[in-house]
Scaffold this active site. Structure first.
Site, PDB file in Angstrom:
ATOM      1  CB  THR A 299       2.949  -6.103  17.103  1.00  0.00           C
ATOM      2  OG1 THR A 299       3.532  -5.486  15.878  1.00  0.00           O
ATOM      3  CG2 THR A 299       1.803  -5.560  17.206  1.00  0.00           C
TER       4      THR A 299
ATOM      5  CB  VAL B  71       1.033   5.350  11.224  1.00  0.00           C
ATOM      6  CG1 VAL B  71      -0.114   4.170  11.952  1.00  0.00           C
ATOM      7  CG2 VAL B  71       1.127   6.497  12.115  1.00  0.00           C
TER       8      VAL B  71
ATOM      9  CG  ASP C 247       0.271  -4.142  11.015  1.00  0.00           C
ATOM     10  OD1 ASP C 247       1.360  -3.851  11.331  1.00  0.00           O
ATOM     11  OD2 ASP C 247      -0.159  -4.985  11.457  1.00  0.00           O
TER      12      ASP C 247
ATOM     13  N   GLY D 172       4.742  -3.921   9.212  1.00  0.00           N
ATOM     14  CA  GLY D 172       3.358  -3.287   8.889  1.00  0.00           C
ATOM     15  C   GLY D 172       3.006  -2.811   7.605  1.00  0.00           C
TER      16      GLY D 172
END
Length: 300
Positions: free
Chosen positions: A169, A198, A200, A223
């Site tokens: 990320t 999907v 976080d 996530g």
């Protein structure tokens, strides 16, 4: 000199060689600090920082993102303005050169907080957002990475080889000279992801949070664990009720993450008093910080 505090990150994990990232993170911090000293707003500063990170293929966001099970790049991003708690996010998008710019358009030019997939891409076309062809995003290293993951049909975190794992990320948090706070997070997700997954990063309260006079938080890690703990918001609320600084807030958040869900990752934080915080449960976090009265610090 104008007051400011900036922290950026490029992921976390068991990274044995940080030399690839050192120069890039230091240069970004220096570039953003010049803008901050010139009086640029927090919202523009986090947007600029994350855009640069998205353009660098060594990070898992924008160009160079990991590949999903179909060999495609799908990106998520979010941004939040601490002045008024405005936020924008996009998830599962393809072809958008800078997902954070689209997230900001969602915040500023739509009545919504999050748009996903084809709908988000259609909205992007109405906002003159830049698109790039598929080969712009895909790198040889990511193709090899997906091939390794498919051998065991595993959904894996961003990693460069079998021994080294990186939770991919990027993000930035800033307090500017006006006392305004903002945060942004962007990612390509996890390798070989399926079924419209999907994480976080685009979720307000999990992967990002910003509130004036309190703090801004950007998260990086596994996530699902950050979603289950709404970690960015947890850090903010811990700081609110304990009246502690950014570093203690970051440490408290990661302590909670580990104790409750054995979580892997890290957070970066700035608070309303121009203090910075960085904490992680992985061996390394790729982060850098600078304030108006300190030199650039690499948090490797």
């Amino acid at each position: 000199m104008n007051k400011y505090a900036i922290v950026i990150h490029g992921g976390a994990g068991a990274i044995t060689d940080v030399s690839l990232y050192r120069e890039s993170l230091a240069k970004i911090i220096e570039e953003i600090s010049i803008l901050a000293n010139d009086g640029e707003t927090a919202l523009n500063l986090v947007t600029k920082a994350v855009t640069i990170l998205e353009d660098n293929p060594i990070f898992n966001a924008g160009k160079g993102s990991v590949l999903n099970a179909l060999g495609k790049v799908e990106c998520d991003a979010s941004i939040m303005d601490g002045k008024n708690l405005d936020a924008g996010a996009v998830a599962g998008i393809s072809g958008v050169k800078n997902p954070v710019l689209l997230a900001r358009k969602v915040m500023e030019e739509s009545p919504h907080v999050m748009l996903i997939s084809k709908g988000a891409e259609e909205f992007a076309q109405t906002q003159n957002i830049e698109f790039m062809p598929e080969d712009y995003f895909v790198t040889e290293a990511r193709v090899k990475q997906l091939e390794e993951a498919k051998k065991s049909d595993q959904i894996t975190l961003d990693h460069s080889d079998v021994e080294e794992k990186k939770l991919g990320t990027v993000g930035a948090v800033v307090i500017d000279c006006y006392g305004d706070i903002a945060g942004a997070t962007s990612t390509g997700g996890v390798v070989n992801k399926k079924f419209g997954r999907v994480g976080d990063s685009p979720i307000v309260g999990a992967g990002v949070y910003a509130e004036n006079e309190l703090c801004a938080v950007s998260a990086t890690g596994y996530g699902e664990q950050f979603l289950r703990t709404t970690l960015a918001k947890h850090v903010a609320e811990w700081m609110r009720y304990h009246e502690k600084d950014a570093q203690l807030g970051a440490e408290a958040g990661i302590d909670f993450l580990v104790k409750r869900v054995s979580g892997l990752g890290g957070v970066i934080v700035v608070d309303g008093q121009y203090r910075v915080g960085v904490a992680h449960s992985t061996p390394v976090i790729l982060a850098a910080s600078k304030t108006w009265d300190t030199e650039t610090k690499l948090h490797f």
